[in-house]
Design an enzyme around this catalytic site. Structure first.
Site, PDB file in Angstrom:
ATOM      1  N   SER A  25      12.730-103.064  36.259  1.00 46.79           N
ATOM      2  CA  SER A  25      11.759-103.080  35.288  1.00 46.79           C
ATOM      3  C   SER A  25      11.966-104.225  34.294  1.00 46.79           C
ATOM      4  CB  SER A  25      11.938-101.646  34.410  1.00 46.79           C
ATOM      5  OG  SER A  25      11.612-100.684  35.314  1.00 46.79           O
ATOM      6  N   HIS A  55       6.110-103.661  37.030  1.00 44.26           N
ATOM      7  CA  HIS A  55       6.535-103.946  38.453  1.00 44.26           C
ATOM      8  C   HIS A  55       5.465-104.474  39.141  1.00 44.26           C
ATOM      9  CE1 HIS A  55      10.228-101.143  38.549  1.00 44.26           C
ATOM     10  NE2 HIS A  55       9.913-100.974  37.644  1.00 44.26           N
ATOM     11  N   HIS A  77       9.738 -95.942  43.205  1.00 38.61           N
ATOM     12  CA  HIS A  77      10.853 -94.749  42.818  1.00 38.61           C
ATOM     13  C   HIS A  77      10.459 -93.502  43.355  1.00 38.61           C
ATOM     14  CE1 HIS A  77      10.366 -97.986  39.822  1.00 38.61           C
ATOM     15  NE2 HIS A  77      11.740 -97.651  39.439  1.00 38.61           N
ATOM     16  N   TYR A  79      10.326 -90.889  41.913  1.00 40.55           N
ATOM     17  CA  TYR A  79       9.621 -90.242  40.868  1.00 40.55           C
ATOM     18  C   TYR A  79       8.161 -90.279  40.951  1.00 40.55           C
ATOM     19  CZ  TYR A  79       9.513 -94.388  38.095  1.00 40.55           C
ATOM     20  OH  TYR A  79       9.447 -95.778  37.368  1.00 40.55           O
ATOM     21  N   GLU A  80       7.830 -91.410  41.898  1.00 38.82           N
ATOM     22  CA  GLU A  80       6.491 -91.745  42.044  1.00 38.82           C
ATOM     23  C   GLU A  80       5.559 -90.670  43.160  1.00 38.82           C
ATOM     24  OE1 GLU A  80       5.486 -96.115  42.176  1.00 38.82           O
ATOM     25  OE2 GLU A  80       7.651 -95.862  42.180  1.00 38.82           O
ATOM     26  N   ALA A 107      16.817-101.203  34.960  1.00 42.81           N
ATOM     27  CA  ALA A 107      16.932-101.020  33.459  1.00 42.81           C
ATOM     28  C   ALA A 107      17.577 -99.755  33.376  1.00 42.81           C
ATOM     29  CB  ALA A 107      15.412-101.076  32.661  1.00 42.81           C
ATOM     30  N   MET A 205      16.705 -94.326  36.854  1.00 45.74           N
ATOM     31  CA  MET A 205      16.067 -93.670  37.946  1.00 45.74           C
ATOM     32  C   MET A 205      15.800 -94.249  39.235  1.00 45.74           C
ATOM     33  SD  MET A 205      13.102 -92.411  35.197  1.00 45.74           S
ATOM     34  CE  MET A 205      13.440 -91.814  33.588  1.00 45.74           C
ATOM     35  N   SER A 206      16.609 -95.086  39.729  1.00 45.35           N
ATOM     36  CA  SER A 206      16.395 -96.016  40.680  1.00 45.35           C
ATOM     37  C   SER A 206      17.981 -96.406  41.175  1.00 45.35           C
ATOM     38  CB  SER A 206      16.065 -97.202  40.394  1.00 45.35           C
ATOM     39  OG  SER A 206      16.541 -98.085  39.371  1.00 45.35           O
ATOM     40  N   ASN A 229      18.050 -99.205  26.246  1.00 44.81           N
ATOM     41  CA  ASN A 229      17.804 -98.456  25.180  1.00 44.81           C
ATOM     42  C   ASN A 229      19.207 -97.474  24.960  1.00 44.81           C
ATOM     43  OD1 ASN A 229      16.582 -96.988  27.676  1.00 44.81           O
ATOM     44  ND2 ASN A 229      17.479 -95.413  26.635  1.00 44.81           N
ATOM     45  N   HIS A 241       8.730 -96.099  27.411  1.00 42.28           N
ATOM     46  CA  HIS A 241       8.613 -97.009  28.394  1.00 42.28           C
ATOM     47  C   HIS A 241       8.687 -98.384  27.665  1.00 42.28           C
ATOM     48  CE1 HIS A 241       8.500 -98.784  32.394  1.00 42.28           C
ATOM     49  NE2 HIS A 241       7.024 -99.075  32.372  1.00 42.28           N
TER      50      HIS A 241
END
Ligand code: HPA
Length: 266
Positions: A25, A55, A77, A79-80, A107, A205-206, A229, A241
């Protein structure tokens, strides 16, 4: 697999990529600056399109500092809604194209209290808390073993090389453990506390599904997190995001020069 690999090879004029970089990201710019050939995922048989803002979704081939490199500008990902097998399919394709060294970038939120937004973290190990595994299913013995060893997923030599490159460039880097959640929500303050107690330094998350498959295929792996963050805390600050992309944008100059130096010194 053959259809995908033959399609890509037909565009490459015998260019054999030795290094692959998965750009996370907000970190895709490298593939805009170094691009000899780009193939959108939507044109590649059996690839899925990227749906996340920030992306792009293409394979970019380039000669960088004398090395043959392929970049994934954007990744898919879990989560998609894709399966673990679907999101890691490109890693098997990179392996079939001849890639030996894989640089995974992302990220991630800080968990370690000494990390600041825009820090870079060299990944030394990971913890898979995604609740799924890309190797589940029949095993393809031509690719790897049924029960792969995971004692050194992130190659120690590459960690050392990345540290040396950072030193050369006078960039401070952290080293730590990447904890993967499925997402798509960010973590609660209690979850962050738990991750910290269980040994995570950064959370995202990746990366972990890709690292599991690349390790299984015996690729040499380097992982770099861009700390976008401070992780969710009790101080009332909300995380978005947009903030993640904003901070990553600030870190990307450092990120790009580090990655370019690593490619040069590999
Ligand atoms: N948590 C999980 N994934 C992330 C974060 C985070 O704080 N920041 C960027 N990706």
């Amino acid at each position: 697999m053959n259809t995908t690999v033959e399609f890509i090879k037909s565009k490459l004029n015998n260019f054999v990529p030795e290094i692959a970089i998965v750009l996370g990201s907000g970190l895709g710019e490298l593939a805009d600056e170094y691009c000899d050939l780009a193939i959108p995922y939507s044109e590649i048989p059996n690839f899925i399109k990227s749906t996340v803002k920030g992306h792009k979704g293409r394979l970019v081939f380039a000669k960088i500092n004398g090395k043959n490199v392929v970049m994934m500008q954007g990744r898919n990902h879990f989560y998609e809604g894709h399966t673990m097998q679907e999101i890691t399919y490109p890693i098997k394709v990179l392996h079939a194209l001849g890639v030996k060294t894989l640089i995974l970038t992302n990220a991630a939120g800080a968990v370690n209290e000494s990390y600041k937004p825009s820090d870079l973290m060299i990944i030394t190990d990971h913890i898979n808390n995604m609740g799924a595994n890309p190797l589940i299913g029949p095993n393809d013995e031509s690719l790897g073993e049924r029960f792969p060893d995971m004692s050194e997923v992130y190659n120690k030599e590459l960690v050392k090389l990345a540290e040396e490159c950072a030193k050369k460039l006078e960039i401070d880097v952290q080293k730590g453990v990447y904890w993967a959640n499925s997402g798509p929500n960010y973590e609660t303050p209690s979850e962050i506390k738990m991750i910290r107690q269980l040994g995570g330094d950064a959370v995202g998350m990746s990366t972990v599904p890709e690292a599991i498959v690349a390790n299984y295929c015996k690729m040499n792996i380097l992982g770099i997190s861009c700390i976008s963050n401070a992780a969710s805390s009790d101080n009332g600050e909300k995380l978005s995001h947009e903030e993640v992309i904003d901070t990553t944008n600030k870190a990307k100059i450092k990120f790009k020069s580090l990655v370019l130096q690593i490619v040069a010194d590999l």
